[in-house]
Design an enzyme around this catalytic site. Structure first.
Site, PDB file in Angstrom:
ATOM      1  N   GLY A 191       0.774  -1.234   0.000  1.00 34.66           N
ATOM      2  CA  GLY A 191       0.000   0.000   0.000  1.00 34.66           C
ATOM      3  C   GLY A 191       0.805   1.284   0.000  1.00 34.66           C
ATOM      4  O   GLY A 191       0.319   2.314   0.467  1.00 34.66           O
ATOM      5  N   SER A 192       2.008   1.259  -0.583  1.00 34.37           N
ATOM      6  CA  SER A 192       2.780   2.512  -0.581  1.00 34.37           C
ATOM      7  C   SER A 192       2.170   3.547  -1.531  1.00 34.37           C
ATOM      8  O   SER A 192       2.231   4.754  -1.266  1.00 34.37           O
ATOM      9  CB  SER A 192       4.258   2.265  -0.898  1.00 34.37           C
ATOM     10  N   ASN A 193       1.568   3.103  -2.635  1.00 39.01           N
ATOM     11  CA  ASN A 193       0.881   4.068  -3.513  1.00 39.01           C
ATOM     12  C   ASN A 193      -0.350   4.648  -2.824  1.00 39.01           C
ATOM     13  O   ASN A 193      -0.643   5.837  -2.962  1.00 39.01           O
ATOM     14  CB  ASN A 193       0.499   3.416  -4.844  1.00 39.01           C
ATOM     15  N   LYS A 226      -5.897  -8.481  -8.896  1.00 40.60           N
ATOM     16  CA  LYS A 226      -6.992  -9.263  -9.492  1.00 40.60           C
ATOM     17  C   LYS A 226      -7.652  -8.474 -10.603  1.00 40.60           C
ATOM     18  O   LYS A 226      -7.634  -7.242 -10.606  1.00 40.60           O
ATOM     19  CB  LYS A 226      -8.040  -9.586  -8.413  1.00 40.60           C
ATOM     20  N   ILE A 250     -10.602  -6.777 -12.552  1.00 41.47           N
ATOM     21  CA  ILE A 250     -11.851  -6.119 -12.141  1.00 41.47           C
ATOM     22  C   ILE A 250     -12.991  -6.755 -12.941  1.00 41.47           C
ATOM     23  O   ILE A 250     -12.928  -6.815 -14.172  1.00 41.47           O
ATOM     24  CB  ILE A 250     -11.786  -4.603 -12.438  1.00 41.47           C
ATOM     25  N   HIS A 284       0.963   1.203 -13.267  1.00 48.64           N
ATOM     26  CA  HIS A 284       1.768   0.049 -13.699  1.00 48.64           C
ATOM     27  C   HIS A 284       3.248   0.452 -13.671  1.00 48.64           C
ATOM     28  O   HIS A 284       3.586   1.540 -14.146  1.00 48.64           O
ATOM     29  CB  HIS A 284       1.343  -0.371 -15.112  1.00 48.64           C
ATOM     30  N   ASP A 344      -4.002  -3.970 -18.451  1.00 49.17           N
ATOM     31  CA  ASP A 344      -2.948  -3.006 -18.785  1.00 49.17           C
ATOM     32  C   ASP A 344      -3.078  -2.383 -20.179  1.00 49.17           C
ATOM     33  O   ASP A 344      -2.079  -1.968 -20.773  1.00 49.17           O
ATOM     34  CB  ASP A 344      -1.554  -3.674 -18.673  1.00 49.17           C
TER      35      ASP A 344
HETATM   36  C1  GRF Z   1       3.472  -0.940  -7.618  1.00 51.67           C
HETATM   37  O1  GRF Z   1       4.723  -1.127  -8.192  1.00 51.67           O
HETATM   38  C2  GRF Z   1       2.422  -0.788  -8.673  1.00 51.67           C
HETATM   39  O2  GRF Z   1       2.870  -0.209  -9.839  1.00 51.67           O
HETATM   40  C3  GRF Z   1       2.058  -2.203  -8.958  1.00 51.67           C
HETATM   41  O3  GRF Z   1       2.116  -2.857  -7.723  1.00 51.67           O
HETATM   42  C4  GRF Z   1       3.003  -2.153  -6.857  1.00 51.67           C
HETATM   43  C5  GRF Z   1       2.230  -1.808  -5.634  1.00 51.67           C
HETATM   44  O4  GRF Z   1       3.020  -1.277  -4.634  1.00 51.67           O
HETATM   45  N1  GRF Z   1       0.825  -2.279  -9.690  1.00 51.67           N
HETATM   46  P1  GRF Z   1       2.339  -0.652  -3.328  1.00 51.67           P
HETATM   47  O5  GRF Z   1       1.458  -1.742  -2.720  1.00 51.67           O
HETATM   48  O6  GRF Z   1       1.553   0.537  -3.748  1.00 51.67           O
HETATM   49  O7  GRF Z   1       3.480  -0.320  -2.438  1.00 51.67           O
END
Ligand code: GRF
Length: 207
Positions: A11-13, A90, A92, A108, A149
């Site tokens: 969940g870093s994004n 997964k 959607i 991505h 994608d």
């Molecule tokens: C990221 O590299 C994103 O591009 C990919 O999965 C990873 C998720 O990382 N789809 P995080 O869980 O957001 O840290």
């Protein structure tokens, strides 16, 4: 704009999106964090930020239609306007893609349309990039349609690939820019600066 974040991993994004909201950069709220894994780190990020969480997995349903129906119900309950996939592994369900047409984004960790598609996730992506010998990689935010994608590209940014890169160092460089461009893309949607023209997406710099 109410965002529903879908995540399967750390969940870093998701955290980067929350940071942008907290700093007043992104005029939006995250009203729901959905995960297909009960042990995803993203669930912890949500809990510590007081964001409602839900664990929904295909395993809980007999078919895709009932999974989709439950997802749509939850999305409605939390008044979600836009879905942000942030490391959601997964597919959607088609009914959700249809109900949220042009309102589902994904990030991505490569420059699509290269190095995407089924099986291209996590370290597989960076390994394929290094094996190909390309000198640039990067991150792509795109709209989710029925194919993995493949939907229209919203934002891309590059990072250089150098001879000392390993899948891990490349992943770290790419992740850093993911955290910048995902909030930017969401901000453009929140501020109504996104225009779709002949299947392509363009972002205006002002209203
Ligand atoms: C990221 O590299 C994103 O591009 C990919 O999965 C990873 C998720 O990382 N789809 P995080 O869980 O957001 O840290």
């Amino acid at each position: 704009m109410n965002i529903g974040v879908f995540a399967s991993g750390r969940g870093s994004n998701f955290q980067a999106i929350l940071n942008a909201i907290q700093r007043g950069i992104l005029p939006a709220r995250v009203t729901l964090l959905l995960s297909n894994r009960f042990d995803a780190g993203a669930l912890e990020v949500a809990r510590s930020n007081g964001i409602p969480t839900i664990h929904i997995s295909q395993k809980q349903f007999s078919d895709e239609a009932s999974l989709a129906a439950r997802m749509l119900e939850v999305l409605k309950e939390h008044d979600v306007h836009l879905i942000a996939l942030a490391g959601y592994l997964k597919k959607i369900p088609t009914a959700v893609v249809r109900a949220y047409r042009n309102r589902i984004l994904n990030i991505h960790p490569a420059l699509l349309p290269s190095f995407g598609g089924p099986g291209m996730y996590g370290h597989h992506v960076h390994e394929a990039v290094l094996a190909s010998g390309v000198k640039l990689s990067g991150a792509t935010v795109h709209i989710v349609d029925e194919e993995y994608d493949r939907g229209p590209i919203v934002i891309q940014r590059t990072v250089p690939v150098d001879e000392h890169d390993t899948p891990e160092t490349l992943a770290a460089k790419v992740l850093k820019i993911e955290h910048e461009i995902y909030p930017q893309a969401l901000k453009a949607f929140a501020e109504n600066r996104v225009l779709m023209k002949e299947g392509s997406v363009w972002i205006h710099s002002h209203n």
